[in-house]
Design a protein around this motif. Structure first.
Motif, PDB file in Angstrom:
ATOM      1  N   GLU A   5       0.853  -1.123  -0.090  1.00  0.00           N
ATOM      2  CA  GLU A   5       0.099  -0.103   0.116  1.00  0.00           C
ATOM      3  C   GLU A   5       0.862   1.214   0.053  1.00  0.00           C
ATOM      4  OE1 GLU A   5      -2.734  -0.510   3.189  1.00  0.00           O
ATOM      5  OE2 GLU A   5      -4.152   0.442   2.122  1.00  0.00           O
ATOM      6  N   THR A   6       0.484   2.308  -0.794  1.00  0.00           N
ATOM      7  CA  THR A   6       1.515   3.552  -0.800  1.00  0.00           C
ATOM      8  C   THR A   6       0.379   4.524  -0.808  1.00  0.00           C
ATOM      9  OG1 THR A   6       1.477   4.076  -3.002  1.00  0.00           O
ATOM     10  CG2 THR A   6       2.994   2.480  -2.380  1.00  0.00           C
ATOM     11  N   GLU A   7       0.744   5.648   0.076  1.00  0.00           N
ATOM     12  CA  GLU A   7      -0.226   6.867   0.134  1.00  0.00           C
ATOM     13  C   GLU A   7       0.817   8.188  -0.076  1.00  0.00           C
ATOM     14  OE1 GLU A   7      -2.823   6.198   3.428  1.00  0.00           O
ATOM     15  OE2 GLU A   7      -2.664   8.318   3.388  1.00  0.00           O
ATOM     16  N   ASP A   8       0.239   8.802  -1.025  1.00  0.00           N
ATOM     17  CA  ASP A   8       0.823  10.000  -1.595  1.00  0.00           C
ATOM     18  C   ASP A   8       2.479   9.784  -1.509  1.00  0.00           C
ATOM     19  OD1 ASP A   8       0.939  12.764  -2.125  1.00  0.00           O
ATOM     20  OD2 ASP A   8       1.032  13.132   0.013  1.00  0.00           O
ATOM     21  N   LEU A   9       2.960   8.703  -2.067  1.00  0.00           N
ATOM     22  CA  LEU A   9       4.185   8.401  -1.947  1.00  0.00           C
ATOM     23  C   LEU A   9       5.264   9.400  -3.205  1.00  0.00           C
ATOM     24  CD1 LEU A   9       6.389   6.657  -0.655  1.00  0.00           C
ATOM     25  CD2 LEU A   9       6.031   4.864  -2.734  1.00  0.00           C
ATOM     26  N   THR A  10       5.940  10.030  -2.627  1.00  0.00           N
ATOM     27  CA  THR A  10       6.604  11.186  -3.316  1.00  0.00           C
ATOM     28  C   THR A  10       8.224  10.949  -3.217  1.00  0.00           C
ATOM     29  OG1 THR A  10       4.972  12.562  -3.258  1.00  0.00           O
ATOM     30  CG2 THR A  10       6.772  13.391  -4.249  1.00  0.00           C
ATOM     31  N   LYS A  11       8.944  11.069  -4.429  1.00  0.00           N
ATOM     32  CA  LYS A  11      10.501  10.967  -4.463  1.00  0.00           C
ATOM     33  C   LYS A  11      10.957  12.134  -5.508  1.00  0.00           C
ATOM     34  CE  LYS A  11      14.438   9.736  -3.577  1.00  0.00           C
ATOM     35  NZ  LYS A  11      15.058   9.649  -2.224  1.00  0.00           N
ATOM     36  N   VAL A  12      11.748  13.137  -4.578  1.00  0.00           N
ATOM     37  CA  VAL A  12      12.261  14.103  -5.527  1.00  0.00           C
ATOM     38  C   VAL A  12      13.815  13.571  -5.336  1.00  0.00           C
ATOM     39  CG1 VAL A  12      12.819  16.602  -5.496  1.00  0.00           C
ATOM     40  CG2 VAL A  12      10.516  15.974  -4.579  1.00  0.00           C
ATOM     41  N   TYR A  13      14.211  13.604  -6.766  1.00  0.00           N
ATOM     42  CA  TYR A  13      15.639  13.221  -6.950  1.00  0.00           C
ATOM     43  C   TYR A  13      16.365  14.069  -7.629  1.00  0.00           C
ATOM     44  CZ  TYR A  13      19.533  10.076  -7.899  1.00  0.00           C
ATOM     45  OH  TYR A  13      20.765   9.585  -8.174  1.00  0.00           O
ATOM     46  N   LYS A  14      17.567  14.601  -7.073  1.00  0.00           N
ATOM     47  CA  LYS A  14      18.213  15.590  -7.897  1.00  0.00           C
ATOM     48  C   LYS A  14      17.645  16.838  -8.382  1.00  0.00           C
ATOM     49  CE  LYS A  14      22.410  13.121  -8.679  1.00  0.00           C
ATOM     50  NZ  LYS A  14      23.048  12.176 -10.018  1.00  0.00           N
ATOM     51  N   GLY A  15      16.600  17.286  -7.669  1.00  0.00           N
ATOM     52  CA  GLY A  15      15.488  18.509  -8.093  1.00  0.00           C
ATOM     53  C   GLY A  15      14.517  17.997  -9.127  1.00  0.00           C
ATOM     54  N   VAL A  17      11.002  15.522  -9.922  1.00  0.00           N
ATOM     55  CA  VAL A  17      10.191  14.733  -9.352  1.00  0.00           C
ATOM     56  C   VAL A  17      10.026  13.434 -10.149  1.00  0.00           C
ATOM     57  CG1 VAL A  17       7.906  14.704  -8.454  1.00  0.00           C
ATOM     58  CG2 VAL A  17       8.861  16.827  -8.352  1.00  0.00           C
ATOM     59  N   ALA A  18      10.436  12.474  -9.245  1.00  0.00           N
ATOM     60  CA  ALA A  18      10.481  11.007  -9.956  1.00  0.00           C
ATOM     61  C   ALA A  18       9.339  10.052  -9.754  1.00  0.00           C
ATOM     62  CB  ALA A  18      11.828  10.193  -9.631  1.00  0.00           C
ATOM     63  N   VAL A  19       8.719  10.333  -8.360  1.00  0.00           N
ATOM     64  CA  VAL A  19       7.461   9.724  -8.238  1.00  0.00           C
ATOM     65  C   VAL A  19       6.508  10.851  -7.320  1.00  0.00           C
ATOM     66  CG1 VAL A  19       6.243   8.067  -6.787  1.00  0.00           C
ATOM     67  CG2 VAL A  19       8.585   7.492  -8.016  1.00  0.00           C
ATOM     68  N   ASP A  20       5.389  11.121  -8.256  1.00  0.00           N
ATOM     69  CA  ASP A  20       4.518  12.224  -7.557  1.00  0.00           C
ATOM     70  C   ASP A  20       3.241  11.838  -6.836  1.00  0.00           C
ATOM     71  OD1 ASP A  20       3.698  14.631  -7.439  1.00  0.00           O
ATOM     72  OD2 ASP A  20       3.263  15.300  -9.461  1.00  0.00           O
ATOM     73  N   GLY A  21       3.273  11.708  -5.563  1.00  0.00           N
ATOM     74  CA  GLY A  21       1.856  11.652  -4.979  1.00  0.00           C
ATOM     75  C   GLY A  21       1.251  10.203  -5.493  1.00  0.00           C
ATOM     76  N   LEU A  22       2.172   9.218  -5.253  1.00  0.00           N
ATOM     77  CA  LEU A  22       1.644   7.697  -5.762  1.00  0.00           C
ATOM     78  C   LEU A  22       0.780   7.279  -4.757  1.00  0.00           C
ATOM     79  CD1 LEU A  22       2.084   5.794  -8.130  1.00  0.00           C
ATOM     80  CD2 LEU A  22       3.626   4.864  -6.887  1.00  0.00           C
ATOM     81  N   SER A  23      -0.488   6.759  -5.062  1.00  0.00           N
ATOM     82  CA  SER A  23      -1.266   5.838  -4.109  1.00  0.00           C
ATOM     83  C   SER A  23      -1.526   4.719  -4.793  1.00  0.00           C
ATOM     84  CB  SER A  23      -2.409   6.760  -3.557  1.00  0.00           C
ATOM     85  OG  SER A  23      -1.882   7.811  -2.983  1.00  0.00           O
ATOM     86  N   PHE A  24      -1.229   3.440  -4.329  1.00  0.00           N
ATOM     87  CA  PHE A  24      -2.100   2.250  -4.950  1.00  0.00           C
ATOM     88  C   PHE A  24      -1.891   1.272  -3.934  1.00  0.00           C
ATOM     89  CE2 PHE A  24       1.339  -0.371  -6.695  1.00  0.00           C
ATOM     90  CZ  PHE A  24       2.594   0.093  -6.203  1.00  0.00           C
ATOM     91  N   SER A  25      -2.470   0.241  -4.354  1.00  0.00           N
ATOM     92  CA  SER A  25      -2.215  -0.863  -3.529  1.00  0.00           C
ATOM     93  C   SER A  25      -2.459  -2.291  -4.210  1.00  0.00           C
ATOM     94  CB  SER A  25      -3.503  -1.150  -2.515  1.00  0.00           C
ATOM     95  OG  SER A  25      -4.708  -1.239  -3.217  1.00  0.00           O
ATOM     96  N   VAL A  26      -1.859  -3.266  -3.761  1.00  0.00           N
ATOM     97  CA  VAL A  26      -1.706  -4.501  -4.362  1.00  0.00           C
ATOM     98  C   VAL A  26      -2.283  -5.731  -3.337  1.00  0.00           C
ATOM     99  CG1 VAL A  26      -0.221  -6.420  -5.408  1.00  0.00           C
ATOM    100  CG2 VAL A  26       0.382  -3.879  -5.945  1.00  0.00           C
TER     101      VAL A  26
END
Lengths: 247, 318
Positions: A5-15, A17-26
């Motif tokens: 499960e992810t909720e609003d998962l975000t990764k900013v890498y070197k300025g 945005v690689a992953v932007d507010g990801l919410s999903f579930s498996v």
């Protein structure tokens, strides 16, 4: 039950945005097709779920555990087949799998039976004594899959598992993955560009474009939403292209 | 802990089966055997018909046989062993794509560094211990002198210092392998560090000491002493100097700290030593303890930097 499960998962890498507010579930025992163009943030998401990369914001849960805080417990349940994975060139296939088994603390007696079984499943049992450095691309890919099999994980992240394999082997591997999900209740996150394969074995798909999950759900539902067609009248490629053009 | 042991075992077997190790070991074994054989022959010749002085067995290690002594050889060449064993530890795995696979297994990240360092450490220990044993055995045959218990203890301490010293260079090399992505760059950086510490620190120390004591000369022994002391203090910044100084004290109990001022030959040294008492083992240990601690400390600093850099690196960039 939602395994991942992810909720609003975000990764900013070197300025960027690689992953932007990801919410999903498996769900447990599900094969989830994780689709998207190159650079959409699929690998980054997988790395965050493994606890190898820390999210900038948001949360991820694997079996209810936070991978950033309990990476060891999370990693012991997940096998990760990365794209273009490397191997120790001086080891042979058995030694490679033995090392993986040892790192995962498999008991000795279990290790040997599992290694033999995994080598047989991917068709490397006759070439197990060869150094991995002498392997062809396809053989390495198969060895990578054998590494996943040896671990017998609860969850498998497979990033292009059939890249560089011949059609026959591809089919065998796909069937193997399916049967593991069915019999051992393994959950699979399958990331691939071979949409035909994905369509054949996945229960649900998620399409990620530019760091966002633009669609997720059973394929029939996505087809009905986007293409307005009924069962069995679509291909995953049509759905994918539709989303891709809209994004 | 489990991860460390697994990685340790794998790395150690990799080392033992690598050509790199074979070549290094053959080279060291060859040089030390020749050096010690020559030193042994010289000692036997010089001591013919003379009463044997104390600690004659240790002279095998300090007396230059073929241009340099074994202790000097290890001081000079030991860093290369450490650097060669470590310069591609992490970046090779990065480049081959095995590091992220390793890290996606249930192990802690520091287990990778620890396991690899320990494997190198064990290898160095095996190498040094076997060399000293073989060389001692040959010394027994060539000179026909049996080492006393104090000599054995001194050799033992010498071994410990040597292993720590080479391990420091191993740690430095591992640090370079984390800092630089390219294997060639980290090899070059390691080499540059070695050249810097082996040649330039002592040159620089001399230059600074000369500049600080301009009027030192034969007429002014006090200034002369001061110049030497300043030079010494600066050159102690080099791990090589730390090692040379400490091993010389441990292995040569007759050594005086001012010896570097006066050049004397072998026979003069022997006759001088007959009138001066050797430093007892405990006193020698007391003298070298700060050196050993410094060596361990700089190794720890290397490690601390390695940890912080490695643990913060994004897997993406690995």
């Amino acid at each position: 039950m939602a395994i991942i499960e992810t909720e609003d998962l975000t990764k900013v890498y070197k300025g960027r945005v690689a992953v932007d507010g990801l919410s999903f579930s498996v769900q447990e025992g599900e094969i989830f097709g994780f689709l998207g163009p190159n650079g959409a943030g699929k690998t980054t998401t997988l790395l965050m779920l493994l606890g190898l990369t820390e999210p900038t914001r948001g949360k991820a849960r694997v079996f209810g555990l936070d991978p950033a805080r309990e990476p060891i417990r999370v990693k012991s349940m997940i096998a990760y087949l990365q794209e273009n994975m490397g191997f120790y060139r001086d080891l042979d296939a058995r030694q490679t799998l033995g090392y993986i088994a040892e790192l995962n603390r498999l008991p000795q007696d279990l290790t040997e039976t599992r290694i033999e079984r995994a080598l047989k499943s991917v068709g490397l049992d006759k070439e197990a004594e060869k150094k991995v450095g002498d392997y062809s691309r396809g053989m390495r890919q198969r060895l990578g899959i054998a590494e996943v099999l040896v671990k017998e994980p609860k969850v498998a992240f497979l990033d292009e598992p059939t890249l560089g394999l011949d059609p026959d082997t591809t089919n065998r591997i796909m069937e193997l993955i399916e049967s593991l999900c069915r019999d051992k209740n393994m959950t699979v996150l399958l990331s691939s560009h071979l949409l035909y394969q994905v369509q054949k074995i996945c229960h649900r798909v998620g399409i990620m474009i530019g760091g966002r999950m633009v669609a997720q759900g059973p394929m029939a539902q996505l087809a009905a939403d986007k293409l307005g067609v009924g069962k069995e009248q679509y291909t995953l490629e049509e759905i994918y292209m539709k989303y891709f053009q809209e994004a | 802990m489990h991860g460390i042991i697994t990685i340790f075992g794998k790395e150690l077997s990799d080392h033992f089966s690598s050509y790199r190790f074979l070549i290094l070991f053959a080279l060291i074994a060859m040089v030390s055997l020749i050096t010690v054989y020559m030193a042994g022959m010289t000692i036997t010749k010089e001591l013919e018909g003379v009463a044997k002085p104390k600690f004659v067995f240790l002279m095998l290690f300090t007396l230059s046989g073929a241009g340099f002594s074994l202790v000097q050889f290890v001081a000079f060449f030991g860093p290369v062993i450490g650097l060669i064993l470590g310069f591609d530890t992490i970046n090779r795995e990065k480049n081959e794509g095995t590091l992220s696979k390793l890290l996606s297994q249930p192990i802690y990240r520091d287990a990778v560094i620890n396991g690899k360092f320990l494997a190198g450490f064990a290898l160095i220990a095996v190498m040094m211990i076997s060399i000293v044993l073989v060389v001692s055995g040959m010394g027994l045959i060539v000179m026909g002198v049996i080492p006393g218990s104090e000599e054995c203890w001194r050799l033992f301490i010498y071994l410990i210092i040597s292993i720590v010293y080479i391990s420091f260079w191993l740690g430095a090399a591992i640090l370079f392998s984390i800092l630089f992505r390219s294997v060639a760059t980290s090899a070059l950086a390691a080499l540059a560090m070695w050249v810097f510490f082996s040649f330039f620190v002592s040159l620089g120390a001399n230059a600074v000491a000369n500049a600080l004591t301009p009027d030192a000369g034969a007429s002014d022994p006090d200034a002369m002493m001061q110049r030497v002391r300043i030079g010494k203090a600066i050159s102690l910044a080099s791990p090589m100097e730390l090692y040379t100084d400490s091993t010389a004290t441990i292995i040569d109990p007759m050594r005086r700290t001012t010896r570097s001022l006066v050049q004397i030959g072998m026979m003069e040294r022997l006759s001088m030593e007959r009138f001066s008492g050797p430093l007892s083992l405990w006193q020698s240990i007391l003298v070298v303890l700060p050196y050993i601690i410094s060596l361990v400390a700089i190794t720890a600093v290397c490690f601390a930097v390695s940890y912080t850099v490695f643990l913060r690196q994004e897997i993406r960039s690995l």
